[in-house]
Design an enzyme around this catalytic site. Structure first.
Site, PDB file in Angstrom:
ATOM      1  N   ARG A 135     127.292 115.482 -45.316  1.00  0.00           N
ATOM      2  CA  ARG A 135     127.094 115.593 -43.863  1.00  0.00           C
ATOM      3  C   ARG A 135     125.634 115.908 -43.522  1.00  0.00           C
ATOM      4  O   ARG A 135     125.357 116.546 -42.509  1.00  0.00           O
ATOM      5  CB  ARG A 135     128.039 116.660 -43.297  1.00  0.00           C
ATOM      6  CG  ARG A 135     129.511 116.308 -43.472  1.00  0.00           C
ATOM      7  CD  ARG A 135     130.438 117.298 -42.805  1.00  0.00           C
ATOM      8  NE  ARG A 135     130.453 118.579 -43.479  1.00  0.00           N
ATOM      9  CZ  ARG A 135     131.277 118.899 -44.491  1.00  0.00           C
ATOM     10  NH1 ARG A 135     132.136 118.000 -44.945  1.00  0.00           N
ATOM     11  NH2 ARG A 135     131.237 120.097 -45.038  1.00  0.00           N
ATOM     12  N   ARG A 136     124.740 115.428 -44.386  1.00  0.00           N
ATOM     13  CA  ARG A 136     123.316 115.699 -44.178  1.00  0.00           C
ATOM     14  C   ARG A 136     122.485 114.418 -44.204  1.00  0.00           C
ATOM     15  O   ARG A 136     121.300 114.439 -44.545  1.00  0.00           O
ATOM     16  CB  ARG A 136     122.807 116.671 -45.253  1.00  0.00           C
ATOM     17  CG  ARG A 136     123.547 118.007 -45.255  1.00  0.00           C
ATOM     18  CD  ARG A 136     123.092 118.913 -46.382  1.00  0.00           C
ATOM     19  NE  ARG A 136     123.832 120.173 -46.384  1.00  0.00           N
ATOM     20  CZ  ARG A 136     123.643 121.150 -47.281  1.00  0.00           C
ATOM     21  NH1 ARG A 136     122.745 120.986 -48.258  1.00  0.00           N
ATOM     22  NH2 ARG A 136     124.352 122.258 -47.217  1.00  0.00           N
ATOM     23  N   CYS A 156     110.631 109.282 -28.670  1.00  0.00           N
ATOM     24  CA  CYS A 156     111.761 109.329 -27.728  1.00  0.00           C
ATOM     25  C   CYS A 156     113.066 109.220 -28.502  1.00  0.00           C
ATOM     26  O   CYS A 156     113.948 110.068 -28.366  1.00  0.00           O
ATOM     27  CB  CYS A 156     111.642 108.204 -26.717  1.00  0.00           C
ATOM     28  SG  CYS A 156     110.185 108.327 -25.653  1.00  0.00           S
ATOM     29  N   ARG A 176     115.482 112.040 -26.764  1.00  0.00           N
ATOM     30  CA  ARG A 176     115.102 113.076 -25.800  1.00  0.00           C
ATOM     31  C   ARG A 176     114.955 112.490 -24.407  1.00  0.00           C
ATOM     32  O   ARG A 176     115.140 113.165 -23.397  1.00  0.00           O
ATOM     33  CB  ARG A 176     113.809 113.765 -26.220  1.00  0.00           C
ATOM     34  CG  ARG A 176     112.593 112.848 -26.208  1.00  0.00           C
ATOM     35  CD  ARG A 176     111.283 113.587 -26.410  1.00  0.00           C
ATOM     36  NE  ARG A 176     110.172 112.646 -26.434  1.00  0.00           N
ATOM     37  CZ  ARG A 176     109.547 112.179 -25.367  1.00  0.00           C
ATOM     38  NH1 ARG A 176     109.936 112.548 -24.158  1.00  0.00           N
ATOM     39  NH2 ARG A 176     108.535 111.339 -25.490  1.00  0.00           N
ATOM     40  N   SER A 177     114.603 111.197 -24.353  1.00  0.00           N
ATOM     41  CA  SER A 177     114.261 110.552 -23.095  1.00  0.00           C
ATOM     42  C   SER A 177     114.450 109.053 -23.238  1.00  0.00           C
ATOM     43  O   SER A 177     114.212 108.493 -24.317  1.00  0.00           O
ATOM     44  CB  SER A 177     112.796 110.867 -22.742  1.00  0.00           C
ATOM     45  OG  SER A 177     112.340 110.098 -21.655  1.00  0.00           O
ATOM     46  N   ASN A 187     116.116 100.021 -27.484  1.00  0.00           N
ATOM     47  CA  ASN A 187     116.388 101.072 -28.466  1.00  0.00           C
ATOM     48  C   ASN A 187     117.772 100.914 -29.084  1.00  0.00           C
ATOM     49  O   ASN A 187     117.952 101.079 -30.296  1.00  0.00           O
ATOM     50  CB  ASN A 187     116.287 102.448 -27.820  1.00  0.00           C
ATOM     51  CG  ASN A 187     114.875 102.827 -27.418  1.00  0.00           C
ATOM     52  OD1 ASN A 187     114.670 103.545 -26.457  1.00  0.00           O
ATOM     53  ND2 ASN A 187     113.883 102.337 -28.155  1.00  0.00           N
ATOM     54  N   HIS A 217     116.616 107.875 -17.260  1.00  0.00           N
ATOM     55  CA  HIS A 217     115.961 107.794 -15.961  1.00  0.00           C
ATOM     56  C   HIS A 217     115.597 106.370 -15.552  1.00  0.00           C
ATOM     57  O   HIS A 217     115.555 105.456 -16.374  1.00  0.00           O
ATOM     58  CB  HIS A 217     114.693 108.660 -15.957  1.00  0.00           C
ATOM     59  CG  HIS A 217     113.772 108.357 -17.096  1.00  0.00           C
ATOM     60  ND1 HIS A 217     113.817 109.049 -18.294  1.00  0.00           N
ATOM     61  CD2 HIS A 217     112.776 107.440 -17.241  1.00  0.00           C
ATOM     62  CE1 HIS A 217     112.889 108.576 -19.113  1.00  0.00           C
ATOM     63  NE2 HIS A 217     112.252 107.597 -18.493  1.00  0.00           N
ATOM     64  N   ILE A 218     115.317 106.228 -14.258  1.00  0.00           N
ATOM     65  CA  ILE A 218     114.780 105.003 -13.674  1.00  0.00           C
ATOM     66  C   ILE A 218     113.512 105.375 -12.917  1.00  0.00           C
ATOM     67  O   ILE A 218     113.509 106.336 -12.137  1.00  0.00           O
ATOM     68  CB  ILE A 218     115.779 104.337 -12.705  1.00  0.00           C
ATOM     69  CG1 ILE A 218     117.060 103.931 -13.440  1.00  0.00           C
ATOM     70  CG2 ILE A 218     115.151 103.118 -12.037  1.00  0.00           C
ATOM     71  CD1 ILE A 218     118.134 103.366 -12.528  1.00  0.00           C
ATOM     72  N   TYR A 219     112.429 104.633 -13.141  1.00  0.00           N
ATOM     73  CA  TYR A 219     111.170 104.893 -12.435  1.00  0.00           C
ATOM     74  C   TYR A 219     111.274 104.473 -10.975  1.00  0.00           C
ATOM     75  O   TYR A 219     111.990 103.518 -10.631  1.00  0.00           O
ATOM     76  CB  TYR A 219     110.025 104.146 -13.120  1.00  0.00           C
ATOM     77  CG  TYR A 219     109.541 104.834 -14.372  1.00  0.00           C
ATOM     78  CD1 TYR A 219     108.635 105.889 -14.309  1.00  0.00           C
ATOM     79  CD2 TYR A 219     110.000 104.440 -15.625  1.00  0.00           C
ATOM     80  CE1 TYR A 219     108.194 106.538 -15.456  1.00  0.00           C
ATOM     81  CE2 TYR A 219     109.565 105.082 -16.784  1.00  0.00           C
ATOM     82  CZ  TYR A 219     108.666 106.132 -16.691  1.00  0.00           C
ATOM     83  OH  TYR A 219     108.241 106.775 -17.828  1.00  0.00           O
TER      84      TYR A 219
END
Length: 275
Positions: A135-136, A156, A176-177, A187, A217-219
């Site tokens: 599990r690593r 990201c 993260r983003s 991605n 997010h959306i710009y």
């Protein structure tokens, strides 16, 4: 079979436009110097079962699937952050705006350079082959020492966790983003391609793919484009295949990947990036 990624994508747009929160004092700026504000949601999760041909490929607009996979080869096979390799070998230029000031012609000690520095790819492959139910099985690109040694955009898509389940290899991607309209679809298919390559190398089949995004997010300059996408119909499910007898992770090439039933919708939509 309808495209599950289209459904996720449209639902995300609606969530962000209707229920999202505006950020404050954003780091990114548009090329004219204007702050690139976003509207965002947090703790977003989506899951696909690759073994059932559920691929995170949207048809609502054209995605540069092969270029996306080439970037993964640059990171995990070439294991470099050298922009010249990315441009000359793969003809990809979208990282140019993030060139490091402290390490010219690179994106800093990030992504591929981090993979090489800590031998992350080989350790992962050895771990899955020799201790499959461990599990690593983790690749973590968030390395503070690397950030201290160079400037550059911090990763990201920074962590991947792999799990063997009978004959299947499952993958969880943690971000993260993520910029929903520009980067998210890229991605997702990148890391499914990586999952397929690792599965093939370890005599396994790709199973579940789950993506967790802390800030999706959306710009603000993309809101009108988001509404255009919302008005498009959900398409049919595209398929990505890794067609080769190769089993050495470092021998796979972009030509080994085949995209089937990819009928994207037009006209294409262009986006102004926040840098």
């Amino acid at each position: 079979m309808i495209c599950i990624a289209d459904i996720y994508h449209k639902n995300c747009i609606e969530q962000i436009l209707n229920n999202g929160v505006y950020d404050k004092n954003p780091r990114p700026k548009y090329k004219d110097g204007t702050p690139a504000f976003t509207k965002f949601i947090t703790h977003y999760v989506e899951t696909y079962d690759i073994s059932k041909n559920e691929f995170p490929i949207i048809t609502l607009r054209q995605i540069a699937i092969k270029n996306a996979i080439k970037e993964i080869l640059w990171i995990y096979q070439d294991q470099t952050s050298d922009l010249n390799v990315l441009k000359n070998k793969y003809n990809i230029h979208w990282w140019d705006d993030w060139e490091s000031k402290t390490h010219p012609n690179t994106i800093g000690i990030r992504y591929g350079e981090t993979v090489k520095r800590y031998d992350l790819m080989n350790k992962l492959l050895d771990g899955i082959k020799n201790d499959p139910y461990g599990r690593r099985h983790i690749i973590n690109l968030w390395q503070e020492n690397d950030f201290n040694e160079s400037d550059g955009l911090k990763p990201c898509a920074f962590q991947t966790l792999f799990s063997v389940r009978d004959n299947f290899l499952d993958l969880m991607l943690i971000q993260r983003s993520s910029d929903l309209l520009v980067a998210s679809s890229i991605n997702c298919i990148q890391y499914v391609a990586l999952q397929m390559m690792i599965s093939k190398s370890c005599n396994l089949k790709p199973g579940k793919f789950t993506r967790v995004v802390n800030n999706l997010h959306i710009y603000d300059r993309h809101f009108e484009s988001a509404k255009i996408i919302l008005n498009r119909e959900v398409g049919e499910q595209p398929i990505l295949e890794l067609n080769t007898n190769k089993t050495n992770f470092y021998e796979f090439t972009i030509d080994d990947f085949e995209i089937k039933n990819y009928k994207f919708q037009s006209p294409q939509i262009k986006f102004e990036l926040g840098i």
